[in-house]
Write an enzyme that holds these catalytic residues in place. Structure first.
Site, PDB file in Angstrom:
ATOM      1  N   ASP A 458       0.860  -1.179   0.000  1.00 54.94           N
ATOM      2  CA  ASP A 458       0.000   0.000   0.000  1.00 54.94           C
ATOM      3  C   ASP A 458       0.901   1.234   0.000  1.00 54.94           C
ATOM      4  O   ASP A 458       2.103   1.138   0.265  1.00 54.94           O
ATOM      5  CB  ASP A 458      -0.896  -0.031   1.241  1.00 54.94           C
ATOM      6  CG  ASP A 458      -1.780   1.192   1.356  1.00 54.94           C
ATOM      7  OD1 ASP A 458      -2.323   1.622   0.323  1.00 54.94           O
ATOM      8  OD2 ASP A 458      -1.921   1.721   2.467  1.00 54.94           O
ATOM      9  N   LYS A 459       0.331   2.389  -0.307  1.00 58.89           N
ATOM     10  CA  LYS A 459       1.133   3.616  -0.304  1.00 58.89           C
ATOM     11  C   LYS A 459       0.896   4.430   0.945  1.00 58.89           C
ATOM     12  O   LYS A 459       1.789   4.635   1.744  1.00 58.89           O
ATOM     13  CB  LYS A 459       0.827   4.470  -1.548  1.00 58.89           C
ATOM     14  CG  LYS A 459       1.702   5.719  -1.636  1.00 58.89           C
ATOM     15  CD  LYS A 459       1.249   6.663  -2.723  1.00 58.89           C
ATOM     16  CE  LYS A 459       0.008   7.437  -2.311  1.00 58.89           C
ATOM     17  NZ  LYS A 459       0.287   8.416  -1.225  1.00 58.89           N
ATOM     18  N   ARG A 700      -2.019  15.283  -2.180  1.00 54.56           N
ATOM     19  CA  ARG A 700      -3.409  14.802  -2.222  1.00 54.56           C
ATOM     20  C   ARG A 700      -4.326  16.021  -2.272  1.00 54.56           C
ATOM     21  O   ARG A 700      -4.173  16.948  -1.475  1.00 54.56           O
ATOM     22  CB  ARG A 700      -3.726  13.955  -0.992  1.00 54.56           C
ATOM     23  CG  ARG A 700      -2.901  12.688  -0.903  1.00 54.56           C
ATOM     24  CD  ARG A 700      -2.860  12.148   0.509  1.00 54.56           C
ATOM     25  NE  ARG A 700      -4.175  11.786   0.995  1.00 54.56           N
ATOM     26  CZ  ARG A 700      -4.655  10.534   0.990  1.00 54.56           C
ATOM     27  NH1 ARG A 700      -3.922   9.549   0.507  1.00 54.56           N
ATOM     28  NH2 ARG A 700      -5.841  10.256   1.473  1.00 54.56           N
TER      29      ARG A 700
END
Length: 1274
Positions: A458-459, A700
């Site tokens: 996962d990141k 993000r």
């Protein structure tokens, strides 16, 4: 006074009831308006199959009615189970049968049980007690281990069952009652319990009321689903109005109340039922259910009635075993055991055939007259040789049983347990900041850590910190924020421009000082800030630098109205809960996600402080543009439309102090832009450009928008939303989304936020080492493609010059089909597009020679790539690429990709993640690693190994993984060697005596071989041996490839060790026989008898197998020395002690050492020479192999030896520079991924440029272009 108090209490309840009615529209999306009987228009399922539970509330207050008595009796009959739980595997009565069943699931133990059965028949080759003793010892040791582990689980259960809580008990005298302390295990269905703040719920409860006026409470469910965010629960109005004024009062309103609900099940997020009070039924929903093992937070107390206890609770219904995982080494070991069993049967058949022939010949020639074939039993009857041969088969099966290592399984379990202990206590994998060590949650997969071929990670929270910082924003088409992200720093370093980053750091410090001056001047507190010249303190979650906005300067901007609304939206549109430190007055926030906390902190730092939340609204301290001072404002919350993965947005509807209604919305750009009004999207193109730039910087992003609502418009929405929310039909969620969609449109664009999720420390270096070790790394993330790509550059998964194969459905053709209504055509076109892109990528990879590729695919394309007719092509393409990044992946897609890699490649896969959305891939992979991060503990609870940081994966795999694989492999091979050495001597002596079934050794000597004389050294080797030190494991990561290639446990090596055992046995037997044959063994002229020969050969075997350990082990400790010499010494203790026992027990070994062996010089000479001779084949093979055919570890061992010999601490400064360089070239593998690959590519580029400058351009035409994305100089 009493009457006045009663009146005050009644008025208080009425006020609470009126308040509850006013607040019934709050938290509309989160928990819904309180349902009533009028809302339940569906056909009731209560009473039908699966919904038969009936609970009578134990509220006291006199004799129950006849109907209530019947219900109470039914409740006692159906739900007699207590609240006591048990997670143990056994109990006092089932321990023996269940543990024996577990032990005899192993084929080796079944064989030894059958062999022990033969020992009690006349066919036995040796005594029954000595035959059964090793099996009993192994079984008892394993059962003791199981008992200890189960006892620990029992201790944990006892601690939980004896926890205290408060239960309402009826006072039979006065008809009232009060709360009394009771143990959890004594709670019964129907009891009313009181749970206080920060206490766990003892059972599944229906919420009756709470300390809040509108009967809400906050619940933490981390123990259930791993989520740290607080959940909001709210009781029914009918039950909250009955809150007693004090603990001593009677719950009279609940007298005769009956709860009818679903039967026990494992669904955590569903609950169907109703409660009947005063003849009226009120529907219950999951919002009224408090689950066992969740914790009450930010609420003083709650009252609840117990509906599920013990094993019926939802958490216990979900307590299933994790998927059973076995390592490849263990599976292969089973196949080797089958091979040995097959070999055992073959040689037993051979010996039986020859025994039948010999028996028949003895009857004809009488050559061995002393055997008296004329007067014998059926077992040796020459008149019936066939029957004798069949019976001898069973004797041989028992006699040759020492081919099978009976103690192998228990020894491996002990070794793995100790290996896991070393992993847990490795200081180099201890994270001091969070006080978190590594934890091997299961020891079954230790050696699997050394065979990993592909890592799927996962990141967010795994490669990154999951600690968001507000760093940039775009408001009304203007970009704000001068901070530099790690991705931008990496780009600047590649371009050789570090000045920009330095200037930004200076600007940041100036901005922070300016901001602190603004906050201190506007604060009402008169505190001394101390030394103004001290370095500015960083604010967690806030890394924003821009003098145009900071310090209140935003009021001078051209679009200050948009800026004001932007930060007001951040301060209002969330579900955070403020917590004020009573001593310092500082405000902290409990948020559902790090993003939300960063937004609220950013709003606070820029003049919009959210400091209070009530059940009616939120309270802010805003900067007034006109006066320049902080003013208090409140916003009444009417509805909260929460974020979920389908909506990809969150909204709140509020009413300000002027009575205006506003809808504040934030969400993903692809969802938000399509909901903008024509007039509200003036800055859409500029904002989209800023969002793309933020994504390139690895940030993000979220889009912010709002609109003002009219009163009639909101009233229409509220009616629709309330009807959808209180529906209990199957399409309830769809109705809610449709209602929310009515208002979430025609929005006015404010701008976009950009938060940074920084890389964890050491991630690029760790990935570089893993890539050099030949491990493939796939990133599975839910982020946008641009964000994932740039994080890939920051962590060195992608590099300059690497060709990117991008598979996406973001094309004009697909977009045109999406606007239409033909879903079938859209599906077909999407599927064909993905297949075409995969085929083009495969052609490109196959046509290239030595080039490195990166595959990047989005979630929509991945859906079609994972279908049955395309997944094999997709896997072929992905395996041919140096790195793979799957963007916009759902949790299910992560698990499916993991399964595809595991089953498609047949190699060991490791999945690592930190959140509940990673549990699927963690459980699907061969090895699951959980990171104890900010997203709860669910990933850790589902994992096989837990670590605190991704960088610890380097040491976990390259050091501990390699060591465990090397140790377990060598240990198993050695086990087979020593048992075959021992077993073949038995076979040779049996053949020497015409397959008479006579053992060469004494019964108890044979039984003690695996238990006392050879067990300790092999365990010590499995725990302490190091073929290469930890420093060299990390310095030469290519050594790790011994595991994925299975070089240390391949069939050739296993068979080689078996052949070594046969050779040692042949040498020992024939040299001992030849040395002692036809000559006086003692001074009296006596020749050696069978006992003397057997004891001498046994002594040689004990020395040979222990000396073999000496030349096999690479790393000696004091423990290994002690174990080896102790094993040899025990044999010399055993011989005289056992020989001193009466002959009826010691039989052939009676005084054999004292009277026969100790005084014979030939015994000591034979022991010395024969033991040494037995090692010659292996020693010769090892020397030849190390010199001419070295393995990876042989080369490094040689380098270490030369380094020590020349007294140089570092091989780069040693005199043997040539060998060091060769080894380094051998170690570094060109994977195209990592910092080293980037460095190597730069060096190659320089050489190519210098070559090009000298080349004659006219002699070589230019190379045609390639239809892929090639990474530019980023």
């Amino acid at each position: 006074m009493a009457g006045e108090d009663d009146g005050n209490a009644t008025n208080g309840r009425r006020r609470r009831r009126r308040s509850a009615v006013r607040l019934s529209k709050l938290y509309s999306y989160a928990c819904g308006r309180r349902p009533s009987v009028a809302d339940d228009h569906s056909v009731s399922r209560i009473g039908g199959p699966g919904f038969s539970r009936v609970v009578t509330v134990n509220a006291g207050g006199g004799e129950p009615s006849a109907a209530a008595a019947d219900l109470l009796q039914q409740q006692q009959q159906q739900m007699a189970s207590s609240n006591s739980i048990s997670t143990t595997k056994y109990n006092l009565f089932t321990f023996l049968p269940k543990s024996l069943f577990e032990q005899f699931r192993r084929v080796a133990n079944i064989y030894f049980l059958l062999s022990a059965g033969i020992a009690y028949s006349p066919l036995a080759a040796y005594s029954s007690s000595s035959a059964i003793a090793p099996l009993v010892i192994v079984l008892v040791a394993t059962m003791i281990k199981e008992a200890i582990e189960d006892w620990r689980r029992n201790q944990q259960d006892t601690e939980v069952n004896n926890r205290k809580t408060q239960v309402f008990q009826v006072n039979n005298i006065g008809g009232g009652g009060g709360f009394r302390d009771a143990k959890w295990k004594d709670i019964r269905v129907g009891d009313i319990v009181k749970v206080h703040k920060d206490e766990f719920f003892p059972a599944d409860l229906v919420l009756l009321s709470s300390s809040y006026d509108d009967a809400i409470c906050y619940v933490e469910t981390m123990n259930l689903d791993g989520e740290t965010n607080l959940k909001l629960k709210q009781s029914l109005e009918a039950t909250s109005a009955s809150l007693p004024p004090d603990d001593g009062a009677s719950f009279g309103a609940f007298r005769g109340a009956v709860v009818r609900c679903e039967d026990p099940n494992a669904h955590l997020y569903t609950f169907v039922g109703n409660i009947e009070m005063d003849g009226r039924q009120h529907p219950l929903s999951p919002q009224q259910l408090l689950l066992r093992d969740s914790k009450l937070r930010n609420t003083d107390f709650v009252y609840g009635v117990v509906v599920f206890t013990g094993q019926d609770t939802k958490v216990m219904q979900n307590s299933m075993k994790v998927p059973s995982k076995r390592s490849n080494v263990e599976k292969k070991m089973d196949r080797v055991m089958y091979l040995l069993l097959f070999s055992l049967i073959v040689i037993s058949v051979v010996s039986s055939v020859f025994f039948g022939i010999a028996t028949r010949d003895h009857g004809r020639t009488m050559r061995r007259w002393y055997l008296r074939p004329d007067d014998t039993e059926i077992y040796y009857d020459p008149k019936r040789p066939a029957v004798a041969a069949v019976l001898h088969f069973f004797t041989a099966i028992m006699l040759y049983g020492y081919f099978i290592p009976i103690s192998l399984y228990i020894s491996i379990e002990i070794v793995k347990l100790l290996q896991a202990l070393f992993i847990n206590h490795d200081i180099h994998m201890y994270h001091e900041e969070t006080d978190t060590p590594a934890h091997a949650r299961t020891s079954n997969l230790n050696e699997e850590l050394g065979q990993v071929d592909t890592i799927l990670t996962d990141k967010t929270g795994t490669l990154t910190c999951n600690s968001m910082e507000f760093i940039k924003c775009s408001i009304a088409g203007t970009a704000y924020g001068r901070g530099v992200t790690e991705v931008e720093r990496a780009m600047a370093r590649k371009k050789g421009s570090a000045a920009a980053a330095d200037n930004t750091d200076k600007a940041k410090n100036n901005g922070i000082q300016q901001q602190q001056h603004f906050l201190s001047s506007s604060s009402s507190d008169d505190n001394d800030d101390g030394d103004n010249n001290s370095k500015p303190a960083a604010t967690k979650g806030f890394n924003f630098v821009d003098e145009r906005v900071m310090g209140g300067n935003w009021v001078h901007q051209p679009r200050s109205d948009a800026i004001e609304m932007f930060f007001r939206l951040l301060a209002v549109c969330h579900t955070c809960i403020p917590e004020v430190d009573q001593e310092s007055g500082k405000i902290s926030y409990e948020a559902e996600s790090p993003d939300e906390a960063a937004f609220v902190v950013a709003a606070r730092e820029l003049g919009f402080t959210f400091y209070k939340r009530t059940q009616t609204g939120v309270y802010l301290r805003e900067l007034d543009p006109s006066s320049g001072k902080q003013v208090d404002r409140s916003y009444r919350i009417l509805n909260v439309l929460e974020f979920n993965s389908a909506r990809k947005r969150m909204s709140v509807i509020v009413k300000d102090e002027e009575g205006k209604l506003f809808l504040f919305t934030k969400g993903a750009d692809n969802v938000m832009f399509e909901r903008l009004s024509g007039s509200g999207s003036a800055h859409r193109d500029v904002t989209q450009q800023h969002i793309n730039e933020y994504a390139d910087a690895g940030l993000r992003t979220l889009v912010l928008a709002y609109r003002e609502l009219k009163a009639d418009e909101y009233a229409h929405f509220d009616r629709q939303f309330a009807a959808a929310k209180n529906s209990v039909s199957a399409d309830r969620d769809e109705k809610i989304d449709e209602a929310a969609d009515l208002v979430e449109r025609d929005l006015l664009l404010l701008g976009a936020t950009a938060v940074e999720d920084k890389l964890q420390n050491g991630v690029p270096e760790c990935i570089d080492k893993l890539a050099q070790a030949g491990i493939k790394i796939w990133v599975l993330t839910g982020d946008k493609m641009e964000t994932a790509i740039n994080i890939g550059y920051a962590c060195s998964l992608l590099r300059q010059g690497m060709k990117q194969i991008t598979i996406t459905l973001e094309t004009a053709d697909i977009a045109a089909l999406e606007k239409g209504s033909d879903k079938a055509a859209l599906t077909k076109a999407s599927k064909d597009s993905v297949a075409r892109q995969i085929n083009e990528g495969k052609k490109l990879v196959n046509a290239s020679s030595g080039e490195s590729f990166a595959l990047i695919i989005d979630g929509r394309s991945l859906t079609y790539a994972l279908e049955d007719d395309a997944k094999d092509m997709f896997l072929d393409l992905a395996v041919g690429c140096g790195s793979v990044i799957c963007c916009r992946s759902s949790p299910k897609q992560k698990a499916l990709v993991t399964r595809l890699v595991k089953t498609g490649t047949g190699k060991v896969t490791l999945a690592i993640g930190d959140g509940a959305n990673d549990v699927g891939m963690i459980q699907e992979a061969d090895i699951g690693v959980g990171i104890s991060g900010a997203e709860g503990m669910q990933a850790v609870m589902a994992s096989d190994v837990s670590i605190a940081q991704f960088r610890f994966l380097e040491r976990l795999l390259l050091v501990h993984g390699h060591w465990c694989y090397s140790r377990i492999s060598s240990m198993i091979c050695y086990f087979f060697y020593k048992n075959i050495t021992f077993g073949v001597t038995l076979f040779l002596y049996d053949a020497y005596t015409s397959f008479s079934g006579q053992p060469l050794y004494n019964d108890w000597a044979m039984a003690s071989f695996n238990v006392f004389f050879t067990s300790l050294p092999v365990v010590a080797m499995g725990v302490f041996d190091q073929d290469v030190s930890a420093r060299f494991c990390l310095k030469f990561p290519m050594l790790y490839q011994e595991g994925p290639q299975d070089l240390l446990f391949q069939w050739r090596r296993i068979i080689g060790w078996m052949v070594n055992g046969v050779a040692s046995a042949v040498i020992i037997f024939f040299l001992c026989t030849a040395s002692l044959q036809h000559q006086a063994f003692r001074s009296g002229g006596e020749v050696a008898d069978m006992a003397t020969l057997g004891a001498t050969a046994y002594t040689c075997i004990v020395w040979a197998v222990n000396l073999q350990m000496y030349i096999t082990v690479s790393y000696f400790t004091l423990v290994q020395h002690v174990c080896i010499w102790l094993s040899v010494g025990l044999w010399y203790v055993f011989l005289p002690v056992y020989g001193a026992i009466a002959p009826s027990f010691s039989t052939t070994y009676y005084m054999v050492f004292v009277e026969a062996l100790a005084g014979a010089p030939s015994y000591w000479v034979v022991t010395l020479l024969v033991s040494a001779a037995s090692l010659v084949p292996y020693f010769t093979y090892a020397v030849v192999k190390s010199w001419f055919f070295p393995d990876y570890h042989n080369r490094i061992q040689w380098l270490r030896h030369r380094e020590r010999a020349k007294a140089h601490p570092d091989p780069e400064t040693s005199a043997d520079v040539e060998l060091s360089q060769v080894l380094r070239q051998f170690s570094v593998r060109s994977t195209g991924v990592g910092v080293s690959a980037r460095r190597d590519a730069t060096a190659v580029l320089r050489r190519l440029n210098s070559t090009t400058q000298r080349a004659d351009y006219s002699q070589s035409p230019p190379t045609p272009g390639v239809a892929v994305v090639v990474a530019a100089d980023r």
